[in-house]
Write an enzyme that holds these catalytic residues in place. Structure first.
Site, short mmCIF file in Angstrom:
data_model
loop_
_atom_site.label_atom_id
_atom_site.label_comp_id
_atom_site.label_asym_id
_atom_site.label_seq_id
_atom_site.Cartn_x
_atom_site.Cartn_y
_atom_site.Cartn_z
N GLY A 1 67.93 -2.06 47.94
CA GLY A 1 66.52 -1.98 47.57
C GLY A 1 65.97 -3.31 47.13
N ASN A 2 64.80 -3.29 46.53
CA ASN A 2 64.23 -4.52 45.98
C ASN A 2 63.44 -4.18 44.72
OD1 ASN A 2 61.31 -4.10 46.72
ND2 ASN A 2 62.26 -3.99 48.76
N ARG A 3 62.92 -5.22 44.08
CA ARG A 3 62.33 -5.04 42.74
C ARG A 3 60.85 -4.66 42.76
NH1 ARG A 3 65.75 -6.97 38.89
NH2 ARG A 3 67.35 -8.43 39.59
#
Ligand SMILES: Cc1cc2nc3c(=O)[nH]c(=O)nc-3n(C[C@H](O)[C@H](O)[C@H](O)COP(=O)(O)O)c2cc1C
Length: 400
Positions: free
Chosen positions: A208-210
């Site tokens: 995922g990412n932030r």
């Protein structure tokens, strides 16, 4: 300074009780609110509640306090009129200019921005009469918020639900701040992506990412406040549903791509604020990958995800469609931004630097918006809504 004057019209729908929270949000944030219910609305919430919470007398008729000419004065002095909930009946009366009670008189005398938050059963909302009344009101410059989808009165669910009062308040705050009676995105359909995609590795893990989704949600809210029909394609954002937008939730980049291509068909603008994973695990393990005590874990092979921004920029589902991309960079920000703009073929690219108090998860942002025409619009450090407004200013100018 005088407090901004808000007229809260309440018509006779079951959601009338939720207007109490909207009223509190206005009064607690320094607005002077005059509540004007319809006679039907008082079947749901009594005049005493509205009067006590607003600190003003409450009447449904033009015949009370006639010496103060309330049927004209209340509308004339308002900075914003918001009707929440707006019944099918009230929308019909407003569209036809009827004036048989205090609220409908107020709607005819108001020259400030007017917001309607309809709430009703799906059948009433979808009826051609209501559709035409809503179209008429929008054409005249009113902001008519799309109802939410969800539980309605009784056991049924569908479109017609009163949006979260906190989100209606946010939208009204933005309409008030703009102070422009003419919503410049009225009649436009805009698609906004938000959040960050998750690429599953096994049933419990993902890549995922932030991205929090806050910038995309700010774009969706501000577009709705400017009168646009908004499709918000949201990837894994834990945020409240903005009022008046059609929400589509997705998980992966592939799902986001499918949703964007579907929604972009009749869109005037597509703004790709979501952080879409460039890669995904080549193999999805159907069972949880187990830790082996005596072995190092196997490396994870990745494959490329589709480049959705480049694809929709090249495809342009309709002539004149404006495509906006986002680039979060850590170094040599503008040079990378310019190269990305050329590579992707979009009209505008919002370039921001990943930093401590900006970009991912923050309430604030700072960016430069690069145009394919060579323009550069710096947006100073400030709320994500301010950046969103600038993006829509630039989009609106290009749609003209
Ligand atoms: C229990 C109940 C719930 C209702 N809920 C709604 C509603 O959510 N939306 C709507 O448009 N009408 C609703 N109605 C119908 C309206 O109350 C009716 O059309 C009324 O004439 C509206 O008057 P007004 O627009 O002057 O407030 C409801 C009626 C009842 C009895």
């Amino acid at each position: 300074m005088d407090k901004p004057k808000v007229v809260l019209g309440v018509s006779g729908g079951i959601a009338a009780y939720k207007a109490g929270e909207l009223l509190r949000r206005f009064t607690e944030s320094g607005h002077d609110v005059r509540v004007v219910p319809t006679a039907s609305a008082l079947h749901f919430v009594g005049a005493a509640t509205w009067s006590a919470l607003s600190g003003h007398p409450v009447s449904t008729e033009v015949w009370d306090d006639v010496h103060e000419v309330p049927h004209v004065r209340i509308g004339q002095h308002a900075d914003l009129v918001v009707v929440a909930p707006a019944t099918a009946d009230l929308l019909a009366k407003a569209a036809h200019g009827l004036a048989d009670d205090l609220l409908t008189n107020t709607l005819l005398t108001a020259r400030c921005p007017v917001v309607f938050a309809p709430a009703m059963h799906t059948e009433m909302w979808e009826h051609p009469a209501t559709r035409e009344n809503v179209a008429t009101l929008r054409r005249r410059g009113a902001v008519v918020i799309e109802p939410a989808v969800g539980r309605l009165t009784g056991a049924d669910t569908g479109k017609g639900r009163f949006p979260d009062p906190a989100e209606i308040f946010e939208l009204c705050r933005r309409v008030l701040a703009r102070g422009v009676p003419e919503p410049d995105l009225a009649g436009r359909h805009v698609v906004v992506t938000a959040g960050g995609t998750r690429e599953p590795l096994d049933p419990v893990r993902f890549l995922g990412n932030r991205s929090s989704g806050k910038q995309g949600y700010a774009l969706a809210r501000t577009a709705a406040a400017r009168g646009a029909r908004v499709t918000l394609i949201s990837a894994n954002a834990a945020l409240p549903d903005p009022a008046g937008v059609d929400l589509v939730t997705v998980g992966t980049a592939e799902e986001l791509r499918a949703a964007v291509l579907k929604a972009a068909g009749d869109a005037d603008a597509v703004v790709m604020a979501a952080a879409v994973a460039d890669f995904r695990p080549a193999v999805y393990a159907t069972g949880k990958i187990k830790k082996q005590d005596d072995q190092e874990p196997a490396p994870i092979a990745l494959v490329r995800n589709p480049d959705i921004l480049a694809e929709i920029s090249a495809r342009r589902a309709r002539p004149g469609q404006i495509v906006v991309g986002f680039a979060a960079e850590t170094d040599d920000v503008l040079a990378h931004g310019r190269a990305k703009l050329r590579r992707k073929g979009c009209d505008l690219l919002v370039v921001n630097e990943v930093g401590e108090r900006k970009t991912f998860g923050a309430e604030e942002n700072e960016a430069v918006v690069l145009g394919a025409d060579g323009s550069e619009t710096p947006v100073p450090y400030g709320p994500k809504e301010a950046l969103a407004e600038t993006v829509w200013d630039l989009v609106a100018a290009r749609l003209d």
